[in-house]
Design a protein around this motif. Sequence first.
Motif, PDB file in Angstrom:
ATOM      1  N   TRP A 158     -47.013 -17.661 -32.967  1.00  0.00           N
ATOM      2  CA  TRP A 158     -47.220 -18.631 -32.228  1.00  0.00           C
ATOM      3  C   TRP A 158     -48.514 -16.833 -31.482  1.00  0.00           C
ATOM      4  CZ3 TRP A 158     -50.147 -22.840 -33.210  1.00  0.00           C
ATOM      5  CH2 TRP A 158     -49.259 -24.141 -33.405  1.00  0.00           C
ATOM      6  N   THR A 159     -47.422 -16.215 -31.421  1.00  0.00           N
ATOM      7  CA  THR A 159     -47.874 -15.165 -31.065  1.00  0.00           C
ATOM      8  C   THR A 159     -47.788 -13.785 -31.564  1.00  0.00           C
ATOM      9  OG1 THR A 159     -45.524 -14.454 -29.796  1.00  0.00           O
ATOM     10  CG2 THR A 159     -47.404 -15.802 -28.495  1.00  0.00           C
ATOM     11  N   ASP A 160     -47.469 -13.535 -32.907  1.00  0.00           N
ATOM     12  CA  ASP A 160     -46.987 -12.575 -33.778  1.00  0.00           C
ATOM     13  C   ASP A 160     -48.464 -12.316 -34.294  1.00  0.00           C
ATOM     14  OD1 ASP A 160     -46.858 -10.542 -35.577  1.00  0.00           O
ATOM     15  OD2 ASP A 160     -45.256 -10.248 -34.970  1.00  0.00           O
ATOM     16  N   PRO A 161     -49.585 -11.603 -34.468  1.00  0.00           N
ATOM     17  CA  PRO A 161     -50.438 -11.009 -35.534  1.00  0.00           C
ATOM     18  C   PRO A 161     -49.995 -11.590 -37.210  1.00  0.00           C
ATOM     19  CG  PRO A 161     -50.905  -9.821 -34.055  1.00  0.00           C
ATOM     20  CD  PRO A 161     -49.529 -10.018 -33.814  1.00  0.00           C
ATOM     21  N   ALA A 162     -48.577 -10.977 -37.322  1.00  0.00           N
ATOM     22  CA  ALA A 162     -48.166 -11.846 -38.862  1.00  0.00           C
ATOM     23  C   ALA A 162     -47.900 -13.008 -39.203  1.00  0.00           C
ATOM     24  CB  ALA A 162     -46.919 -10.756 -38.939  1.00  0.00           C
ATOM     25  N   GLY A 163     -47.738 -13.423 -37.916  1.00  0.00           N
ATOM     26  CA  GLY A 163     -47.510 -15.837 -37.989  1.00  0.00           C
ATOM     27  C   GLY A 163     -48.836 -16.483 -38.936  1.00  0.00           C
ATOM     28  N   ILE A 164     -47.809 -17.298 -39.530  1.00  0.00           N
ATOM     29  CA  ILE A 164     -48.763 -18.351 -39.937  1.00  0.00           C
ATOM     30  C   ILE A 164     -49.401 -19.115 -38.688  1.00  0.00           C
ATOM     31  CG2 ILE A 164     -48.960 -19.987 -41.269  1.00  0.00           C
ATOM     32  CD1 ILE A 164     -46.762 -18.424 -42.592  1.00  0.00           C
ATOM     33  N   PRO A 165     -48.522 -19.479 -37.842  1.00  0.00           N
ATOM     34  CA  PRO A 165     -49.697 -20.215 -36.901  1.00  0.00           C
ATOM     35  C   PRO A 165     -50.880 -19.740 -35.995  1.00  0.00           C
ATOM     36  CG  PRO A 165     -47.339 -20.644 -36.924  1.00  0.00           C
ATOM     37  CD  PRO A 165     -47.761 -19.729 -37.714  1.00  0.00           C
ATOM     38  N   GLU A 209     -56.460 -18.660 -35.114  1.00  0.00           N
ATOM     39  CA  GLU A 209     -57.470 -17.934 -35.072  1.00  0.00           C
ATOM     40  C   GLU A 209     -57.936 -17.968 -35.954  1.00  0.00           C
ATOM     41  OE1 GLU A 209     -57.340 -13.072 -35.321  1.00  0.00           O
ATOM     42  OE2 GLU A 209     -57.107 -14.193 -37.544  1.00  0.00           O
ATOM     43  N   HIS A 210     -57.841 -18.562 -36.757  1.00  0.00           N
ATOM     44  CA  HIS A 210     -58.663 -19.451 -38.421  1.00  0.00           C
ATOM     45  C   HIS A 210     -60.076 -20.268 -37.974  1.00  0.00           C
ATOM     46  CE1 HIS A 210     -59.207 -18.921 -43.088  1.00  0.00           C
ATOM     47  NE2 HIS A 210     -60.188 -20.327 -42.277  1.00  0.00           N
ATOM     48  N   LEU A 211     -59.343 -21.626 -36.892  1.00  0.00           N
ATOM     49  CA  LEU A 211     -59.248 -22.627 -36.933  1.00  0.00           C
ATOM     50  C   LEU A 211     -61.046 -22.297 -35.747  1.00  0.00           C
ATOM     51  CD1 LEU A 211     -56.954 -25.020 -36.549  1.00  0.00           C
ATOM     52  CD2 LEU A 211     -59.159 -25.245 -37.668  1.00  0.00           C
ATOM     53  N   TRP A 212     -60.591 -20.817 -34.570  1.00  0.00           N
ATOM     54  CA  TRP A 212     -60.631 -20.851 -33.741  1.00  0.00           C
ATOM     55  C   TRP A 212     -62.623 -20.824 -33.697  1.00  0.00           C
ATOM     56  CZ3 TRP A 212     -63.319 -20.950 -28.734  1.00  0.00           C
ATOM     57  CH2 TRP A 212     -63.547 -18.938 -28.293  1.00  0.00           C
ATOM     58  N   PHE A 213     -62.710 -19.351 -35.276  1.00  0.00           N
ATOM     59  CA  PHE A 213     -64.006 -18.754 -36.272  1.00  0.00           C
ATOM     60  C   PHE A 213     -64.679 -20.182 -36.427  1.00  0.00           C
ATOM     61  CE2 PHE A 213     -63.146 -14.162 -35.046  1.00  0.00           C
ATOM     62  CZ  PHE A 213     -64.255 -14.064 -34.967  1.00  0.00           C
ATOM     63  N   SER A 214     -63.762 -21.410 -36.580  1.00  0.00           N
ATOM     64  CA  SER A 214     -64.286 -22.285 -37.400  1.00  0.00           C
ATOM     65  C   SER A 214     -65.366 -23.318 -36.675  1.00  0.00           C
ATOM     66  CB  SER A 214     -63.178 -22.946 -38.840  1.00  0.00           C
ATOM     67  OG  SER A 214     -62.908 -22.005 -39.668  1.00  0.00           O
ATOM     68  N   VAL A 215     -64.191 -23.774 -35.623  1.00  0.00           N
ATOM     69  CA  VAL A 215     -64.757 -24.392 -34.920  1.00  0.00           C
ATOM     70  C   VAL A 215     -66.085 -24.237 -33.894  1.00  0.00           C
ATOM     71  CG1 VAL A 215     -64.058 -26.062 -33.587  1.00  0.00           C
ATOM     72  CG2 VAL A 215     -62.402 -25.983 -35.118  1.00  0.00           C
TER      73      VAL A 215
END
Length: 237
Positions: free
Chosen positions: A19-26, A31-37
């Motif tokens: 949840w904290t590493d940029p390589a992680g899917i979570p 990040e994806h949802l943050w921009f979208s919402v």
Amino acid sequence: MNVFTQLGQWLSDPNRWSWTDPAGIPYRTVEHLWFSVLSLLVAAVLTIPAAVWLAHYRRGAFLASSAVNIGRAIPSFGLIILFWFLASRWGADTNFWPLLLALVGLALPPLFTNTYAGVVQLEQETVDAARGTGYREWQIMLKLELPLASPVIVAGARVAFLQLVATVAIGAIVNDGGGLGRYIVDGFAEGVQGYGEIFGGGIAVIVLALVCEGIFSLLTRWATPKGLALQNARRES
């Protein structure tokens, strides 16, 4: 090495589920949802009040009809590139503002069109009855027209949000973020060795879109007033 073997190796990375590493899917999903919402909320604030007001007074019909064609004609990647160029010229943050502004621009047309249509299609007798009971114009808009038009508005938000989810992935081409689309861009940069990452990123974007579709289906039911839902059910039966 085939693509499924690459995918398995990519998914087995210890940091892939962080949840904290940029390589992680979570991490990338948030990040994806943050921009979208955020983009949807900004577009809703800019659009819904104006659309309700215009529809209430039966103004802006041409603008509402044109918004559909404008939304279809806007190239999402072109918008991102345009705002990236402007942000770089003005010294703004190119990792945030270009993608956000492009996403807001894409969300405006469906939100405006559906909000306007949702208010206009209400029966005028209902509005006149509210006036007859002493409701002021702003009360009619907030307490009558907006709630009754909410299913159509949510439907517009649903279309806009799914478009935003798809476009955030494209944004990874011009910034260091891009949510789940980061995997697709990085995979292409690796060539043949990145096929597994491309495949995994594509699956992640599809799953996220399907989950968001299901959530909006529930929101549509929740936003529909009980009386209106019963009336629609009687018509269908």
